[in-house]
Design an enzyme around this catalytic site. Structure first.
Site, PDB file in Angstrom:
ATOM      1  N   SER A  56       4.951   1.733   9.611  1.00 46.97           N
ATOM      2  CA  SER A  56       5.836   1.588   8.453  1.00 46.97           C
ATOM      3  C   SER A  56       6.667   2.729   8.822  1.00 46.97           C
ATOM      4  O   SER A  56       7.969   2.755   7.874  1.00 46.97           O
ATOM      5  CB  SER A  56       5.214   1.825   7.007  1.00 46.97           C
ATOM      6  OG  SER A  56       4.216   0.712   6.831  1.00 46.97           O
ATOM      7  N   CYS A  59       0.773   6.066   4.846  1.00 53.21           N
ATOM      8  CA  CYS A  59       0.453   6.748   6.208  1.00 53.21           C
ATOM      9  C   CYS A  59       1.767   7.220   6.808  1.00 53.21           C
ATOM     10  O   CYS A  59       1.736   7.828   7.710  1.00 53.21           O
ATOM     11  CB  CYS A  59      -0.235   5.908   7.222  1.00 53.21           C
ATOM     12  SG  CYS A  59       0.317   4.197   7.035  1.00 53.21           S
ATOM     13  N   HIS A  97      -5.986   2.866  12.337  1.00 48.30           N
ATOM     14  CA  HIS A  97      -5.985   4.263  12.353  1.00 48.30           C
ATOM     15  C   HIS A  97      -7.121   5.046  13.130  1.00 48.30           C
ATOM     16  O   HIS A  97      -7.096   5.805  14.089  1.00 48.30           O
ATOM     17  CB  HIS A  97      -5.803   4.857  11.092  1.00 48.30           C
ATOM     18  CG  HIS A  97      -4.631   4.613  10.495  1.00 48.30           C
ATOM     19  ND1 HIS A  97      -3.261   5.206  11.008  1.00 48.30           N
ATOM     20  CD2 HIS A  97      -4.089   4.037   9.585  1.00 48.30           C
ATOM     21  CE1 HIS A  97      -2.142   4.916  10.190  1.00 48.30           C
ATOM     22  NE2 HIS A  97      -2.806   4.256   9.572  1.00 48.30           N
ATOM     23  N   ARG A 154       0.474  -4.332  10.785  1.00 47.54           N
ATOM     24  CA  ARG A 154       1.940  -4.259  10.207  1.00 47.54           C
ATOM     25  C   ARG A 154       2.447  -3.656  11.427  1.00 47.54           C
ATOM     26  O   ARG A 154       3.867  -3.520  11.244  1.00 47.54           O
ATOM     27  CB  ARG A 154       1.986  -3.778   9.009  1.00 47.54           C
ATOM     28  CG  ARG A 154       1.022  -2.597   8.896  1.00 47.54           C
ATOM     29  CD  ARG A 154       0.852  -1.888   7.306  1.00 47.54           C
ATOM     30  NE  ARG A 154       0.341  -2.870   6.380  1.00 47.54           N
ATOM     31  CZ  ARG A 154      -0.972  -3.378   6.510  1.00 47.54           C
ATOM     32  NH1 ARG A 154      -1.805  -2.951   7.366  1.00 47.54           N
ATOM     33  NH2 ARG A 154      -1.546  -3.979   5.427  1.00 47.54           N
ATOM     34  N   CYS A 202      -5.295  -0.807   5.900  1.00 51.90           N
ATOM     35  CA  CYS A 202      -5.423  -0.920   7.237  1.00 51.90           C
ATOM     36  C   CYS A 202      -6.298   0.362   7.933  1.00 51.90           C
ATOM     37  O   CYS A 202      -5.764   1.004   9.179  1.00 51.90           O
ATOM     38  CB  CYS A 202      -4.038  -1.349   8.123  1.00 51.90           C
ATOM     39  SG  CYS A 202      -3.113   0.134   7.759  1.00 51.90           S
ATOM     40  N   CYS A 226       3.181  -0.319   4.279  1.00 55.29           N
ATOM     41  CA  CYS A 226       1.891   0.598   4.066  1.00 55.29           C
ATOM     42  C   CYS A 226       2.379   2.026   4.031  1.00 55.29           C
ATOM     43  O   CYS A 226       2.387   2.605   5.234  1.00 55.29           O
ATOM     44  CB  CYS A 226       0.840   0.157   5.346  1.00 55.29           C
ATOM     45  SG  CYS A 226      -0.488   1.137   5.291  1.00 55.29           S
ATOM     46  N   GLU A 249       0.810  -1.149   0.072  1.00 55.70           N
ATOM     47  CA  GLU A 249       0.050  -0.221   0.195  1.00 55.70           C
ATOM     48  C   GLU A 249       0.892   1.326  -0.217  1.00 55.70           C
ATOM     49  O   GLU A 249       1.663   1.550   0.795  1.00 55.70           O
ATOM     50  CB  GLU A 249      -0.924  -0.056   1.170  1.00 55.70           C
ATOM     51  CG  GLU A 249      -2.086   0.927   1.022  1.00 55.70           C
ATOM     52  CD  GLU A 249      -1.719   2.435   1.203  1.00 55.70           C
ATOM     53  OE1 GLU A 249      -2.080   3.018   0.251  1.00 55.70           O
ATOM     54  OE2 GLU A 249      -0.852   2.752   2.113  1.00 55.70           O
ATOM     55  N   CYS A 273      -4.949   4.890   4.985  1.00 55.13           N
ATOM     56  CA  CYS A 273      -4.495   3.766   4.376  1.00 55.13           C
ATOM     57  C   CYS A 273      -6.129   2.989   4.434  1.00 55.13           C
ATOM     58  O   CYS A 273      -6.638   2.716   5.192  1.00 55.13           O
ATOM     59  CB  CYS A 273      -3.696   2.693   5.461  1.00 55.13           C
ATOM     60  SG  CYS A 273      -3.381   1.399   4.786  1.00 55.13           S
TER      61      CYS A 273
END
Lengths: 520, 323
Positions: free
Chosen positions: A455, A502, A68, A432, A64, A499, A14, A61
């Site tokens: 990430s 974000c 958030h 993640r 996911c 990801c 992503e 995202c």
């Protein structure tokens, strides 16, 4: 200096990511990870009604999204002084459980598996299974019509790729089956989340979906199908590959990294949050034979901008973060900041969580000789999918018993209006990895909003003390015999389930000032 | 290796060689003569280029939720997905090569997910190039252009931010665009629009702002099951009160009276639920001024909400006739 190659875009993740590696003698000698897209969400939140934040940050995202929302809502819960009733927490957890199941299955089958199998081995399938033969016909048909998109083109399979026709054919069949399963997992989440992607029902103080007994029954029925797939397909596949043809990758520890791990902890199994599916903790410099977990202390988080396109500044805690842009800064190469814990880079995500939890299944794999790296990461992801499903059953039972009590509540209505002033932090574990949102409220509006996302931890660039980020470090030593075919590089990067959308903080090329972005 | 293939580039070779050699049982030399043939041949399936700009991949994930027909049949049987960063096997230069070939050949379905920054191209770069340029060049020879989701259609949430983002209609001005707002896109809207194009080779009938009438012709409010409570002035204020659970969500920020979309009849996730049914209200994500024009979302304290109430009080939103 060795040969440098850049993979841009890194696909099946992503967001937008570029990876550059320097090769020497067929191995990665050095590596740089760079985020290449920014939207400025944190700035656009300034001056807004705080209750917009979970909705907006969900759009960090689309994979996911809900984590958030949860981190944002927990930050608001604290800032608003809300006491979320157990009923509301259970509804949130059931929505989140579905998110985990879908996300992990999607990551393994649809974003990662193609890196490990030679899909063309399907054509050599000689077995008698009807559905597998139908699949073989389909793939051969695609090849004959010269149109195998999007399954090709691809990096060439290497000596680690699985070529056994039976294994590959069943894996490709599971790729297709898993498409339906991940969609159904999200439908399951929509029962309490409203719809997905981007749940609508998660709000400060609790949840908006008043449940009835039919919803719980429906959720449970769908959960049965998930449990069956995870127990009978997903986990066996990961084990068959990880302890079979991919065991050499596991033994060499491809994609290891710094061996530092962190979890904020998440998913309460009881009202007080004493027992969680994922316990919090930190492991520094892992010794697999003697794992030492220390307590997680939020104050030890700092963010470095040394190699980010931001004005030079010393590392600070996210509450005090400022972002002043400097696109021409020497040595900078990413929009991603570099968060550190106690000054050190950390890996976050399933492998970190299962190590910190001391999960016996994962430790068993390590005992057999698997080193922490790409294979262990995929294994940890599968293992925790099962833990989540078990927890979902518990939450269903709890919700049923809670619903039938007099005065059942799903929301703290007394604390729905924004406070005049306040601040809060929302820690959460995303599929993640560790996720934190920080909010400051002034005059009932958002004054400042900061996120440190999984990430960012994993994909960060270097910091003051020259430590590489976790992606970068995990690439060091990876075999890349053919610079045109860096398949090990994408295996490693994708094993983290990147990801990136974000992970990008905000910049302004015109004024260099974050504060100028306050929406009037 | 390069010398063997004359004017066929290495990446062209890899592209076709990888797919054909193993299955057809050809030797590399035999394959060489087949390569040019392969280059000329085109599949009967519609080629698709799917670009992701300032996006969250939520629309891709939404499409992956399609069960009837299943997404596997859409991506393997009906379409030839040439470029889609989130699902394609290739990466780096292999990915870029297919993109270039497909866009040059033309006749493709162009799907764009995510907005385009206008404040500075550097806010969204792909393969070292501005995303804005990719949109322009890939639109040039496209057979049909679909703006997937609120960001690509009208700018969405990023439009409210410092990157001054816009939908593709502001970048590609000389071609019709099928706008499929809602955040994320509804997979039925997308699958239906693609199937319509495949069947007729044309876009479905669109409203004045490019949305298919099939999906965006009626107000959410007019099909809302809570409508009678709005007409009677009964507004939910406490999510804990079972008595209120079907009441109108105006007080919680619902923008259904200002939003054209078929969510109340189509619902989401295979009919499982949708925003208004879960008690949270409509956030107006199908409208061009979403998100800025709808904010704040979860309260009636917006100008938008006050305007809705003023119209109700002035009799401009008359009660729906009761049976």
């Amino acid at each position: 200096m060795g040969k440098k190659i850049t993979i841009d875009p890194v696909t099946r993740i992503e967001g937008h990511l570029a990876i550059t590696v320097e090769l020497e003698n067929g191995k990665v000698k050095d590596a740089w990870s760079s985020g290449t897209m920014a939207r400025g969400f944190e700035a656009l939140l300034q001056g807004r009604d705080p209750r917009d934040a979970p909705f907006v940050t969900s759009r960090f995202c689309g994979v996911c999204y809900s984590v958030h929302q949860m981190a944002s809502i927990r930050a608001l819960d604290e800032a608003f002084g809300a006491n979320v009733p157990w009923g509301g927490m259970l509804l949130r957890n059931l929505a989140m459980g579905a998110e985990y199941v879908y996300d992990h299955i999607l990551h393994f089958y649809h974003l990662s598996a193609l890196d490990y199998i030679d899909i063309m081995a399907v054509a050599a399938y000689k077995g008698r299974d009807k559905s597998l033969n139908a699949l073989k016909e389909k793939v051969v048909g695609l090849v004959k019509s010269k149109d195998v998109f999007p399954l090709t083109p691809r990096y060439k399979p290497d000596e680690f790729s699985v070529t056994d026709p039976d294994m590959v054919t069943s894996a490709v069949k599971h790729y297709i089956d898993a498409l339906a399963i991940q969609a159904k997992a999200r439908n399951m989440g929509a029962i309490f989340g409203g719809r997905q992607p981007h749940y609508q029902s998660l709000v400060v103080g609790g949840c908006t979906q008043y449940p009835d007994i039919n919803m719980v029954a429906k959720y449970r029925t769908m959960l049965d199908e998930m449990a069956q797939f995870v127990n009978e397909v997903y986990i066996p596949d990961v084990l068959a590959f990880g302890t079979g043809p991919l065991f050499p990758l596991a033994k060499m520890g491809l994609g290891g990294g710094h061996y530092n791990y962190m979890s904020y902890g998440a998913l309460e199994l009881d009202k007080d949050g004493k027992d969680q599916v994922f316990p919090a903790g930190v492991i520094k410099n892992l010794d697999p034979g003697n794992i030492k977990v220390e307590g997680f202390k939020p104050d030890k988080i700092t963010e470095s901008v040394k190699h980010g396109w931001y004005k030079e500044n010393k590392p600070v805690h996210p509450y005090n973060g400022e972002q002043v842009f400097d696109l021409d800064k020497e040595g900078a190469y990413s929009f991603i900041k570099a968060p550190r814990y106690d000054g050190e880079p950390m890996e976050v995500g399933p492998l970190a969580r299962m190590l910190i939890a001391g999960n016996p299944d994962l430790l068993g794999l390590i005992e057999k000789g698997a080193k922490p790296g790409v294979v262990a990461r995929h294994a940890a992801r599968a293992i925790e999918t099962k833990l989540i499903i078990d927890a979902c059953y518990k939450w269903c039972d709890e919700l049923l018993s809670e619903m039938t009590k007099p005065g059942f509540k799903i929301h703290d209505t007394a604390h729905y209006e924004p406070p005049k002033e306040g601040e809060g932090v929302g820690f959460y574990e995303a599929p993640r990895g560790s996720l934190g949102h920080w909010v400051k409220i002034k005059d009932r509006k958002i004054e400042n909003y900061q996120c440190v996302v999984p990430s960012t931890w994993n994909a960060s660039p270097r910091c003051e003390n020259k430590y590489r980020g976790q992606y970068e470090e995990s690439l060091i030593g990876a075999p890349v015999p053919d610079p045109d075919n860096p398949i090990n590089v994408v295996r490693i990067i994708r094993s983290f389930d990147p990801c990136l959308a974000c992970a990008i903080h905000l910049i302004d090329p015109q004024t260099n000032e974050l504060k100028d972005f306050i929406v009037e | 290796m390069n010398g063997l293939f004359g004017d066929i580039s290495r990446r062209d070779f890899m592209k076709y060689c990888a797919t054909t050699a193993a299955v057809l049982g050809l030797s590399e030399m035999e394959l060489v003569s087949k390569v040019s043939e392969a280059l000329a041949a085109s599949s009967s399936k519609a080629p698709v280029v799917w670009l992701e700009g300032q996006d969250c991949a939520g629309c891709t994930i939404s499409l992956a939720g399609a069960l009837n027909p299943p997404v596997s049949s859409i991506i393997l049987d009906k379409l030839s997905i040439r470029y889609h960063e989130t699902i394609m096997a290739s990466a780096g230069y292999l990915a870029e090569a297919v993109y270039e070939d497909t866009v040059k050949a033309g006749g493709h379905v162009l799907c764009v997910e995510g907005s385009i920054p206008t404040a500075d191209d550097r806010f969204c770069m792909i393969g070292g190039r501005p995303f804005r340029e990719m949109v322009k060049e890939s639109a040039e020879k496209a057979a049909v252009i679909i703006a997937v989701g609120a960001c690509a259609a009208y700018g969405g949430i990023p439009a409210a931010g410092p990157t001054k983002s816009v939908g593709i209609g502001k970048i590609v001005k000389d071609k019709p665009i099928i706008n499929l707002p809602t955040c994320p896109v509804h997979c039925d809207h997308l699958v239906g629009s693609i199937l319509y194009f495949l069947a007729t080779k044309s876009a479905p009938p669109l409203d004045k702002i490019g949305r298919p009438k099939l999906y965006f012709d009626e107000l959410v409010h007019d099909n809302c099951r809570r409508r009678s409570y709005f007409d009677d002035g009964l507004f939910l204020t406490d999510w804990n009160d079972p008595k209120q659970k079907n009441w109108c969500l105006y007080e919680k920020g619902c923008k259904g009276p200002d939003t054209y979309a078929d969510c109340p009849v189509r619902r989401w996730n295979d009919g499982q639920n949708f925003c208004i049914d879960c008690g949270a209200g409509c956030m107006g994500c199908a409208e061009p001024d979403f998100y800025d024009g709808m904010s704040p979302l979860y309260t009636a304290e917006s100008e938008r909400s006050r305007n809705i109430m003023a119209r109700k009080e002035a009799g401009l939103i008359p009660p729906k006739e009761k049976a």
